[in-house]
Enzyme design. Structure first.
Site, PDB file in Angstrom:
ATOM      1  N   ASN A   8       0.858  -1.180   0.000  1.00  0.00           N
ATOM      2  CA  ASN A   8       0.000   0.000   0.000  1.00  0.00           C
ATOM      3  C   ASN A   8       0.898   1.235   0.000  1.00  0.00           C
ATOM      4  OD1 ASN A   8      -1.869   1.995   0.379  1.00  0.00           O
ATOM      5  ND2 ASN A   8      -2.527   1.338   2.422  1.00  0.00           N
ATOM      6  N   HIS A  90      -9.960   1.138   4.147  1.00  0.00           N
ATOM      7  CA  HIS A  90      -8.715   1.308   4.900  1.00  0.00           C
ATOM      8  C   HIS A  90      -8.959   2.282   6.058  1.00  0.00           C
ATOM      9  CE1 HIS A  90      -4.653   2.451   6.003  1.00  0.00           C
ATOM     10  NE2 HIS A  90      -4.263   1.322   5.454  1.00  0.00           N
ATOM     11  N   GLU A  92      -7.324   4.615   7.339  1.00  0.00           N
ATOM     12  CA  GLU A  92      -7.007   6.033   7.127  1.00  0.00           C
ATOM     13  C   GLU A  92      -8.174   6.742   6.450  1.00  0.00           C
ATOM     14  OE1 GLU A  92      -3.189   5.446   5.256  1.00  0.00           O
ATOM     15  OE2 GLU A  92      -2.417   4.795   7.192  1.00  0.00           O
ATOM     16  N   GLY A 165       1.650   1.856  10.911  1.00  0.00           N
ATOM     17  CA  GLY A 165       2.646   2.936  10.908  1.00  0.00           C
ATOM     18  C   GLY A 165       3.324   3.180  12.244  1.00  0.00           C
ATOM     19  N   SER A 200       2.504  -2.418  10.407  1.00  0.00           N
ATOM     20  CA  SER A 200       3.932  -2.461  10.748  1.00  0.00           C
ATOM     21  C   SER A 200       4.607  -3.797  10.428  1.00  0.00           C
ATOM     22  CB  SER A 200       4.158  -2.094  12.216  1.00  0.00           C
ATOM     23  OG  SER A 200       3.810  -0.750  12.430  1.00  0.00           O
TER      24      SER A 200
HETATM   25  P1  PGA Z   1       2.226   0.028   7.660  1.00  0.00           P
HETATM   26  O1  PGA Z   1       0.847   0.310   6.921  1.00  0.00           O
HETATM   27  O2  PGA Z   1       2.770  -1.260   7.135  1.00  0.00           O
HETATM   28  O3  PGA Z   1       3.072   1.204   7.349  1.00  0.00           O
HETATM   29  O4  PGA Z   1       1.908  -0.064   9.129  1.00  0.00           O
HETATM   30  C1  PGA Z   1      -0.070  -0.726   6.673  1.00  0.00           C
HETATM   31  C2  PGA Z   1      -1.311  -0.206   6.024  1.00  0.00           C
HETATM   32  O5  PGA Z   1      -1.709   0.940   6.298  1.00  0.00           O
HETATM   33  O6  PGA Z   1      -1.931  -0.907   5.219  1.00  0.00           O
END
Ligand code: PGA
Length: 238
Positions: A8, A90, A92, A165, A200
């Protein structure tokens, strides 16, 4: 069914990112399927530079099908321009852009109708995890998102918001607990598909994460922007 690894790229993308991805081209294992969710505007660039074995994904799809909806991009448009996968729901988008379970349910249906492969993302905030209410929260979130969808095939990503993240992935046992809840709900609704984990995932924790029972792959944010992605894919394939 092959394992699945999604990258992503979010709103992070440069010609370097494309070069890094280009480098894993000849190393795609037989038993792993890979998609990269790119920003829409890079579709032509991705088509020209990605190996055909890397599927192109979108990071979102409109809840609307067509018409006077300025700025929106429909499932049909995505399919017609070469997108195969799409992330739906997602966290976000849920938190920053106020997407509700009802909107996500429509996006999921639109994707399926148009033969776009959705990866439905679900995950709980830290507050629910800490209060101990996370199982009920996830149960309700998933049921709302798949309302009136049955006899379907699509993948689901469990992405706890607190792990995205943060550099701290959820533990193997935490993920296994939720995977079994998701699988039960999928079975009840005759939904077939893979369950993957995101939050992460990196080359430093992949050795542990590949041990998760019932986990069919990963959704990777930060570590999909560099060569860690290759390590993750390789470990999953072993
Ligand atoms: P990340 O993001 O691996 O940076 O934690 C995962 C995601 O948002 O799909």
């Amino acid at each position: 069914m092959k394992k699945l690894v999604g990258g992503n790229w979010k709103m992070n993308c440069s010609s370097d990112t494309f070069k890094n991805t280009f480098n894993i081209i000849n190393k795609i294992p037989e038993n792993v399927e890979i998609f990269i969710a790119i920003p829409y505007v890079f579709i032509e660039y991705a088509k020209n530079n990605f190996n055909k074995n890397i599927k192109i994904g979108a990071q979102d799809v409109s809840e609307f099908e067509s018409g006077a909806k300025t700025g929106e991009i429909s499932a049909n448009m995505l399919v017609n321009t070469g997108f195969e996968y799409v992330l739906v729901g997602h966290s976000e988008r849920r938190t920053l852009l106020f997407e509700t379970d009802d909107i996500i349910n429509i996006k999921l249906k639109n994707s399926l109708i148009n033969k776009l492969k959705p990866v439905l993302c679900i995950g709980e905030p830290i507050k629910e995890r800490k209060s101990g209410n996370y199982k009920e929260y996830l149960n309700e979130q998933l049921i709302n998102c798949i309302k009136n969808i049955t006899d379907a095939t699509f993948d689901i990503a469990y992405e706890p918001i607190w792990a995205i993240g943060s550099g701290e992935a959820a533990s193997v046992s935490e993920i296994e607990e939720i995977i079994s809840i998701i699988r039960k709900i999928m079975n009840l609704n005759k939904i077939d598909g893979r369950i993957i984990y995101g939050g992460s995932v990196s080359e430093s924790n992949i050795n542990d994460l590949v041990k998760i029972k019932g986990c069919d792959g990963f959704l990777v944010g930060n570590s999909s922007l560099n060569s860690e992605f290759q390590t993750i894919v390789k470990k999953l394939a072993e």
